[in-house]
Write an enzyme that holds these catalytic residues in place. Structure first.
Site, short mmCIF file in Angstrom:
data_model
loop_
_atom_site.label_atom_id
_atom_site.label_comp_id
_atom_site.label_asym_id
_atom_site.label_seq_id
_atom_site.Cartn_x
_atom_site.Cartn_y
_atom_site.Cartn_z
N PHE A 69 0.81 -1.22 0.00
CA PHE A 69 0.00 0.00 0.00
C PHE A 69 0.84 1.27 0.00
CE2 PHE A 69 -2.85 -3.06 2.13
CZ PHE A 69 -3.99 -2.92 1.35
N TYR A 137 0.20 10.95 -10.41
CA TYR A 137 -0.17 9.89 -9.47
C TYR A 137 -0.61 8.65 -10.22
CZ TYR A 137 -3.28 7.14 -6.54
OH TYR A 137 -3.92 6.09 -5.91
N ARG A 275 -10.33 21.22 -10.81
CA ARG A 275 -8.94 20.90 -10.51
C ARG A 275 -8.30 20.24 -11.72
NH1 ARG A 275 -9.75 17.58 -4.97
NH2 ARG A 275 -11.00 16.39 -6.46
#
Length: 328
Positions: A69, A137, A275
């Site tokens: 994770f 990301y 955004r």
């Protein structure tokens, strides 16, 4: 089985660790606590404070599988500081894979993201959709997925990538808490708690029914169960990829309305500019995970997801979480 959970002091990692322990596994949590919390690590787990790049000595102590994770996961930050995501996500994961190869650990379940698909052409998104992330990301996660495919082919590891979107809710005493909160549901609940004055709605002119972004929300307990099922599907030499979602999209406006209903608070909302890197609609198809893993999202009602999150934010315990292996 002895399992290493990287990032196990974080939100999803702590819930997965709890369910692994309930299932009888021996769990070691490796976390540098940059965003995680020491008190979120279940007491029965062994905790090692450290970076993913320092995993080799831990792996050498009889670890049989890894659930990975540990990562940076904030889209706006990735747009402003992409190097942090290539170094912190990709670089660290490659170091982990090399440590696994060197110590003979050949099973890994990876916390990927459906953000790898960017702005999709098809919704719900299937696993064979084009990978074209719209932000660093998502790009970093796509790069790690590609590395897993190569490590499976070249080093015969069994890998499973689980791609999911918005995770919410709580499980027993494990819930979402970040120093700087960026996720919609906890932000809205902070308004209800009086910790914020308003919630910002980033764009209301998307091509959606009410103009706000639509996302697929999945209960953290359902998500955790998928990780346990994925462990059993780590096939040597294969890299499996599964999308996880409840198959239903909820708009930002719908989420705010449900939070108002659950909390009884008016929750003022203000419009803000879009955004960068935010697609209008992201909803995952989990048909393949249901068919091959036998996974089912059993807590897909948005009211239940919000109610569990609300109970956690008020009392530190989920309202309706059910221990792994039991059925509500």
């Amino acid at each position: 089985m002895k399992i290493l959970v990287t990032g196990g002091a974080g939100y999803i990692g702590s819930v997965v660790t709890a369910q692994l322990l309930e299932a009888g596994h021996d769990v070691v949590v490796l976390d540098n606590l940059s965003t995680g919390h020491r008190d979120a690590v279940p007491h029965a787990a062994t905790f090692v404070e450290g970076d993913v790049r320092e995993a080799a000595p831990v792996l050498a102590e009889g670890v049989e599988a890894v659930i990975h994770f540990a990562a940076r996961s904030v889209v706006p930050e990735s747009m402003a500081h992409p190097q942090r995501y290539w170094h912190g996500n990709v670089g660290a994961s490659l170091a982990l894979l090399e440590a696994m190869r060197a110590t003979g650990v050949n099973r890994i379940v990876f916390s990927s993201t459906a953000a790898v698909y960017g702005d999709p052409e098809e919704v719900p998104i299937p696993e064979d959709a084009a990978v074209r992330p719209g932000n660093p990301y998502g790009g970093s996660k796509a790069a790690i997925d590609a590395a897993l495919t190569e490590h499976a082919r070249m080093h015969s590891i069994g890998a499973v990538s689980l791609r999911y979107f918005n995770v919410a809710g709580a499980y027993e005493r494990y819930g979402e808490r970040h120093t700087t909160e960026t996720h919609l549901i906890p932000i809205v609940l902070q308004v209800a708690l009086g910790e914020r004055a308003t919630v910002s709605v980033f764009g209301d002119d998307y091509d959606t029914p009410d103009g706000t972004c639509v996302r697929d929300y999945i209960h953290v307990a359902d998500l955790a169960e998928a990780h346990l099922l994925a462990l059993a599907n780590c096939t040597p030499g294969r890299h499996h990829i599964y999308n996880l979602g409840n198959g239903t999209g909820f708009s930002v406006q719908q989420v705010i309305e449900v939070c108002r209903e659950v909390t009884g608070h008016p929750i003022p909302a203000v419009r803000a500019e879009r955004r960068p890197g935010d697609p209008g609609v992201l909803v995952a198809s989990s048909a393949l995970a249901q068919a091959e893993l036998g996974w089912q999202p059993r807590r897909s009602d948005l009211h239940q997801i919000v109610a569990d999150a609300w109970a956690f934010h008020q009392t530190g315990t989920a309202a309706s979480a059910t221990p792994a292996g039991e059925r509500p």
